[in-house]
Each structure stands twice: as structure tokens, then as C-alpha cells.
Design a protein around this motif. Structure first.
Motif, PDB file in Angstrom:
ATOM      1  N   TYR A   1      15.309  10.773  10.381  1.00  0.00           N
ATOM      2  CA  TYR A   1      16.078  11.774   9.648  1.00  0.00           C
ATOM      3  C   TYR A   1      17.273  11.133   8.940  1.00  0.00           C
ATOM      4  CZ  TYR A   1      18.671  16.039   8.641  1.00  0.00           C
ATOM      5  OH  TYR A   1      19.343  17.052   8.001  1.00  0.00           O
ATOM      6  N   THR A   2      17.953  10.233   9.639  1.00  0.00           N
ATOM      7  CA  THR A   2      19.116   9.568   9.061  1.00  0.00           C
ATOM      8  C   THR A   2      18.716   8.713   7.869  1.00  0.00           C
ATOM      9  OG1 THR A   2      20.157   9.523  11.236  1.00  0.00           O
ATOM     10  CG2 THR A   2      21.062   8.044   9.584  1.00  0.00           C
ATOM     11  N   ALA A   3      17.530   8.111   7.928  1.00  0.00           N
ATOM     12  CA  ALA A   3      17.046   7.280   6.820  1.00  0.00           C
ATOM     13  C   ALA A   3      16.528   8.108   5.655  1.00  0.00           C
ATOM     14  CB  ALA A   3      15.961   6.343   7.317  1.00  0.00           C
ATOM     15  N   GLY A   4      16.497   9.434   5.805  1.00  0.00           N
ATOM     16  CA  GLY A   4      16.002  10.298   4.735  1.00  0.00           C
ATOM     17  C   GLY A   4      14.508  10.528   4.789  1.00  0.00           C
ATOM     18  N   ASP A   5      13.861  10.080   5.840  1.00  0.00           N
ATOM     19  CA  ASP A   5      12.415  10.258   6.004  1.00  0.00           C
ATOM     20  C   ASP A   5      12.177  11.563   6.766  1.00  0.00           C
ATOM     21  OD1 ASP A   5       9.710   9.971   6.232  1.00  0.00           O
ATOM     22  OD2 ASP A   5       9.771   8.243   7.572  1.00  0.00           O
ATOM     23  N   TYR A   6      12.286  12.681   6.060  1.00  0.00           N
ATOM     24  CA  TYR A   6      12.217  13.988   6.700  1.00  0.00           C
ATOM     25  C   TYR A   6      10.821  14.292   7.233  1.00  0.00           C
ATOM     26  CZ  TYR A   6      16.596  14.232   4.201  1.00  0.00           C
ATOM     27  OH  TYR A   6      17.832  13.937   3.718  1.00  0.00           O
ATOM     28  N   THR A   7       9.784  13.863   6.525  1.00  0.00           N
ATOM     29  CA  THR A   7       8.426  14.099   7.032  1.00  0.00           C
ATOM     30  C   THR A   7       8.162  13.252   8.267  1.00  0.00           C
ATOM     31  OG1 THR A   7       7.511  12.468   5.496  1.00  0.00           O
ATOM     32  CG2 THR A   7       7.482  14.765   4.786  1.00  0.00           C
ATOM     33  N   GLY A   8       8.674  12.037   8.279  1.00  0.00           N
ATOM     34  CA  GLY A   8       8.542  11.186   9.461  1.00  0.00           C
ATOM     35  C   GLY A   8       9.282  11.751  10.656  1.00  0.00           C
ATOM     36  N   ALA A   9      10.469  12.324  10.411  1.00  0.00           N
ATOM     37  CA  ALA A   9      11.242  12.940  11.494  1.00  0.00           C
ATOM     38  C   ALA A   9      10.510  14.153  12.053  1.00  0.00           C
ATOM     39  CB  ALA A   9      12.627  13.342  10.998  1.00  0.00           C
ATOM     40  N   GLU A  10       9.916  14.937  11.176  1.00  0.00           N
ATOM     41  CA  GLU A  10       9.166  16.120  11.618  1.00  0.00           C
ATOM     42  C   GLU A  10       7.939  15.709  12.443  1.00  0.00           C
ATOM     43  OE1 GLU A  10       8.714  20.050  12.171  1.00  0.00           O
ATOM     44  OE2 GLU A  10      10.295  19.234  10.920  1.00  0.00           O
ATOM     45  N   LYS A  11       7.235  14.686  11.996  1.00  0.00           N
ATOM     46  CA  LYS A  11       6.058  14.204  12.725  1.00  0.00           C
ATOM     47  C   LYS A  11       6.461  13.636  14.085  1.00  0.00           C
ATOM     48  CE  LYS A  11       1.934  11.295  12.123  1.00  0.00           C
ATOM     49  NZ  LYS A  11       1.771  11.060  13.509  1.00  0.00           N
TER      50      LYS A  11
ATOM     51  N   THR B   1       0.843  -1.187   0.000  1.00  0.00           N
ATOM     52  CA  THR B   1       0.000   0.000   0.000  1.00  0.00           C
ATOM     53  C   THR B   1       0.871   1.226   0.000  1.00  0.00           C
ATOM     54  OG1 THR B   1      -0.092  -0.069   2.398  1.00  0.00           O
ATOM     55  CG2 THR B   1      -1.901  -1.117   1.189  1.00  0.00           C
ATOM     56  N   PRO B   2       0.548   2.245  -0.792  1.00  0.00           N
ATOM     57  CA  PRO B   2       1.366   3.438  -0.797  1.00  0.00           C
ATOM     58  C   PRO B   2       1.273   4.163   0.533  1.00  0.00           C
ATOM     59  CG  PRO B   2      -0.451   3.612  -2.394  1.00  0.00           C
ATOM     60  CD  PRO B   2      -0.547   2.291  -1.737  1.00  0.00           C
ATOM     61  N   ALA B   3       2.393   4.674   0.988  1.00  0.00           N
ATOM     62  CA  ALA B   3       2.447   5.433   2.237  1.00  0.00           C
ATOM     63  C   ALA B   3       3.414   6.577   2.049  1.00  0.00           C
ATOM     64  CB  ALA B   3       2.906   4.548   3.386  1.00  0.00           C
ATOM     65  N   SER B   4       3.183   7.670   2.758  1.00  0.00           N
ATOM     66  CA  SER B   4       4.068   8.809   2.613  1.00  0.00           C
ATOM     67  C   SER B   4       5.290   8.688   3.498  1.00  0.00           C
ATOM     68  CB  SER B   4       3.309  10.098   2.949  1.00  0.00           C
ATOM     69  OG  SER B   4       2.884  10.044   4.298  1.00  0.00           O
ATOM     70  N   SER B   5       5.248   7.759   4.454  1.00  0.00           N
ATOM     71  CA  SER B   5       6.340   7.664   5.400  1.00  0.00           C
ATOM     72  C   SER B   5       6.332   6.297   6.060  1.00  0.00           C
ATOM     73  CB  SER B   5       6.159   8.759   6.453  1.00  0.00           C
ATOM     74  OG  SER B   5       7.041   8.559   7.513  1.00  0.00           O
ATOM     75  N   ASN B   6       7.492   5.821   6.480  1.00  0.00           N
ATOM     76  CA  ASN B   6       7.593   4.587   7.252  1.00  0.00           C
ATOM     77  C   ASN B   6       7.452   4.875   8.732  1.00  0.00           C
ATOM     78  OD1 ASN B   6       8.020   3.043   4.990  1.00  0.00           O
ATOM     79  ND2 ASN B   6      10.231   3.182   5.105  1.00  0.00           N
ATOM     80  N   TYR B   7       7.120   6.077   9.090  1.00  0.00           N
ATOM     81  CA  TYR B   7       7.116   6.534  10.478  1.00  0.00           C
ATOM     82  C   TYR B   7       6.197   5.724  11.378  1.00  0.00           C
ATOM     83  CZ  TYR B   7       5.931   9.547  14.368  1.00  0.00           C
ATOM     84  OH  TYR B   7       5.673  10.033  15.610  1.00  0.00           O
ATOM     85  N   ASP B   8       4.991   5.420  10.935  1.00  0.00           N
ATOM     86  CA  ASP B   8       4.007   4.783  11.789  1.00  0.00           C
ATOM     87  C   ASP B   8       4.085   3.261  11.793  1.00  0.00           C
ATOM     88  OD1 ASP B   8       2.773   7.078  12.813  1.00  0.00           O
ATOM     89  OD2 ASP B   8       1.708   7.351  10.937  1.00  0.00           O
ATOM     90  N   GLN B   9       5.047   2.679  11.099  1.00  0.00           N
ATOM     91  CA  GLN B   9       5.149   1.234  11.078  1.00  0.00           C
ATOM     92  C   GLN B   9       5.693   0.730  12.406  1.00  0.00           C
ATOM     93  OE1 GLN B   9       7.585   0.269   7.779  1.00  0.00           O
ATOM     94  NE2 GLN B   9       6.011   0.696   6.271  1.00  0.00           N
TER      95      GLN B   9
ATOM     96  N   TYR C   1       8.930   8.580  20.902  1.00  0.00           N
ATOM     97  CA  TYR C   1       8.848   9.440  19.713  1.00  0.00           C
ATOM     98  C   TYR C   1      10.126  10.246  19.512  1.00  0.00           C
ATOM     99  CZ  TYR C   1       3.955   8.418  18.852  1.00  0.00           C
ATOM    100  OH  TYR C   1       2.776   7.794  18.550  1.00  0.00           O
ATOM    101  N   SER C   2      10.748  10.692  20.588  1.00  0.00           N
ATOM    102  CA  SER C   2      11.962  11.501  20.432  1.00  0.00           C
ATOM    103  C   SER C   2      13.106  10.671  19.861  1.00  0.00           C
ATOM    104  CB  SER C   2      12.361  12.143  21.760  1.00  0.00           C
ATOM    105  OG  SER C   2      12.754  11.163  22.688  1.00  0.00           O
ATOM    106  N   THR C   3      13.146   9.374  20.153  1.00  0.00           N
ATOM    107  CA  THR C   3      14.192   8.537  19.570  1.00  0.00           C
ATOM    108  C   THR C   3      13.929   8.222  18.101  1.00  0.00           C
ATOM    109  OG1 THR C   3      13.122   6.530  20.377  1.00  0.00           O
ATOM    110  CG2 THR C   3      14.834   7.491  21.772  1.00  0.00           C
ATOM    111  N   LYS C   4      12.689   8.336  17.666  1.00  0.00           N
ATOM    112  CA  LYS C   4      12.365   8.113  16.253  1.00  0.00           C
ATOM    113  C   LYS C   4      12.847   9.266  15.369  1.00  0.00           C
ATOM    114  CE  LYS C   4       8.306   5.145  16.588  1.00  0.00           C
ATOM    115  NZ  LYS C   4       6.896   5.021  16.178  1.00  0.00           N
ATOM    116  N   VAL C   5      13.042  10.444  15.952  1.00  0.00           N
ATOM    117  CA  VAL C   5      13.426  11.610  15.148  1.00  0.00           C
ATOM    118  C   VAL C   5      14.751  11.359  14.447  1.00  0.00           C
ATOM    119  CG1 VAL C   5      14.041  14.053  15.216  1.00  0.00           C
ATOM    120  CG2 VAL C   5      12.128  13.226  16.567  1.00  0.00           C
TER     121      VAL C   5
ATOM    122  N   PRO D   1      14.953  18.206  12.725  1.00  0.00           N
ATOM    123  CA  PRO D   1      14.044  18.758  13.725  1.00  0.00           C
ATOM    124  C   PRO D   1      14.534  18.434  15.142  1.00  0.00           C
ATOM    125  CG  PRO D   1      12.966  17.016  12.454  1.00  0.00           C
ATOM    126  CD  PRO D   1      14.340  17.162  11.926  1.00  0.00           C
ATOM    127  N   GLU D   2      14.123  19.252  16.086  1.00  0.00           N
ATOM    128  CA  GLU D   2      14.452  19.044  17.496  1.00  0.00           C
ATOM    129  C   GLU D   2      13.858  17.711  17.943  1.00  0.00           C
ATOM    130  OE1 GLU D   2      15.905  19.567  21.192  1.00  0.00           O
ATOM    131  OE2 GLU D   2      16.175  21.082  19.641  1.00  0.00           O
TER     132      GLU D   2
END
Length: 184
Positions: free
Chosen positions: A134-144, A60-68, A126-130, A101-102
Motif C-alpha cells: 500500500y505504501t508503495a502505491g501497489d493498491y491491487t497488490g495490497a488488496e490481494k 515481462t508486463p505484470a499488474s503488480s510487484n506483489y508476487d515477486q 502475507y499480512s506484512t505485505k499489505v 485494506p485490513e
């Protein structure tokens, strides 16, 4: 004339391919793809002509791997590099990345220790996910993740403040009740 498609395998540009040949190439939804109608490299899942291919495969298309729950690490290092077709070079280390992001890790730890532990732990997660996003290139996920870490740290402090106020009110009521019963 048909579009000529290219994809990145690591830092190597592979192609040109017709659309049909690209669909049979070893690509996944996160593979970076380009054709002459695109201003820059994009994830394959964002191209309308390829979405049916990934939907049929169960992706399924997703904008980010953040919520996995478990991150899907792509061995393709191209994902963490900013690519540009304008200069003709790929993986230019001089290309600017958005600022990181902070992560609010200090606030998350303080809110865990001094305030409300359950909400503080969520903030730490959540703070450890930032950094990893970011390192993985998921800038929107890092911001969220940054926004979520801040939100949970603030809620932890608010809950602790409310509980302290309620505690003081109960102590005052008990003290006043004890003082009044002692006067009689």
C-alpha cells in the motif's frame, strides 16, 4: 498529427516526445507516461505501443510487484503518488487514495500461536505485505495480500479445529476401550 508523450521523473514532467524519442528515453515498465489520448498517467508497460520495447528488453508486463520474491524498489517516487492531468498539478496530496485494506496481522499471530503454526506463519507473511504494498502505491497488490492473509488465518483455524476434534475422538475411543476392558 503524432501523439506527444510525457513521462514523470520523480515529480517532474519530462517531454514532449514523439513515440520514437520516448522509446529511447530512460524509462522502465513502471515509469508513469501520459499522452493527450489518456485520461490519467499510466505505467509505461500498459501502453500497447511500448510493450514491444519492454518485451525485447526481457521485462515481462505484470499488474503488480506483489508476487515477486524480492521486491523491486523503484527510486521514482512518482509511483506512489496519484497523478491527475485534469487540474494541471502533479503529486497533489489532496488526491484521495483508496482506503488501506485490513492486514489481519492480529488474526495471523493468534492463528500461529493458538492454531496451526505453519499456516499461521504464511498468514503473517502475507499480512506484512499489505502495508508495504500500500505504501508503495501497489493498491491491487495490497488488496490481494489482505485477502491471502485472511484466507491463511482462516485455514489455520480450520485445521486446528479439525485436529482438536480428531484428538477428542481418539481420546474418547481410548477411554471407552479402557473402560470396556476393565469391566471384563
Amino acid at each position: 498529427m503524432d501523439k506527444e508523450y510525457y513521462y514523470l521523473n520523480g515529480d517532474t514532467k519530462v517531454g514532449p516526445f514523439s513515440l520514437d524519442a520516448l522509446k529511447s528515453a530512460p524509462i522502465n515498465p513502471d515509469t508513469l507516461v501520459w499522452n493527450n489520448s489518456l485520461p490519467e498517467w499510466v505505467a509505461a508497460r500498459t501502453l500497447p505501443e511500448l510493450q514491444d520495447m519492454f518485451a525485447a528488453a526481457g521485462n515481462t508486463p505484470a499488474s503488480s510487484n506483489y508476487d515477486q520474491r524480492e521486491p523491486k524498489y523503484n527510486m521514482n517516487t512518482a509511483q506512489s503518488t496519484n497523478y491527475s492531468t485534469g487540474g494541471g498539478t502533479f503529486g497533489d496530496p489532496n488526491m484521495p487514495k483508496p482506503p488501506m485494506p485490513e492486514n489481519y496481522l492480529v488474526w495471523a499471530i493468534l492463528s500461529t500461536v493458538l492454531c496451526c503454526m505453519p499456516l499461521g506463519i504464511v498468514s503473517i507473511i502475507y499480512s506484512t505485505k499489505v502495508n508495504s504494498a500500500y505504501t508503495a502505491g501497489d493498491y491491487t497488490g495490497a488488496e490481494k495480500a489482505s485477502k491471502d492473509a485472511k484466507k491463511w488465518a482462516i485455514w489455520s483455524a480450520i485445521v486446528a479445529g479439525v485436529l482438536w476434534i480428531l484428538y477428542l475422538i481418539v481420546i474418547i475411543i481410548i477411554g471407552v476401550g479402557a473402560a470396556m476392558s476393565g469391566d471384563m
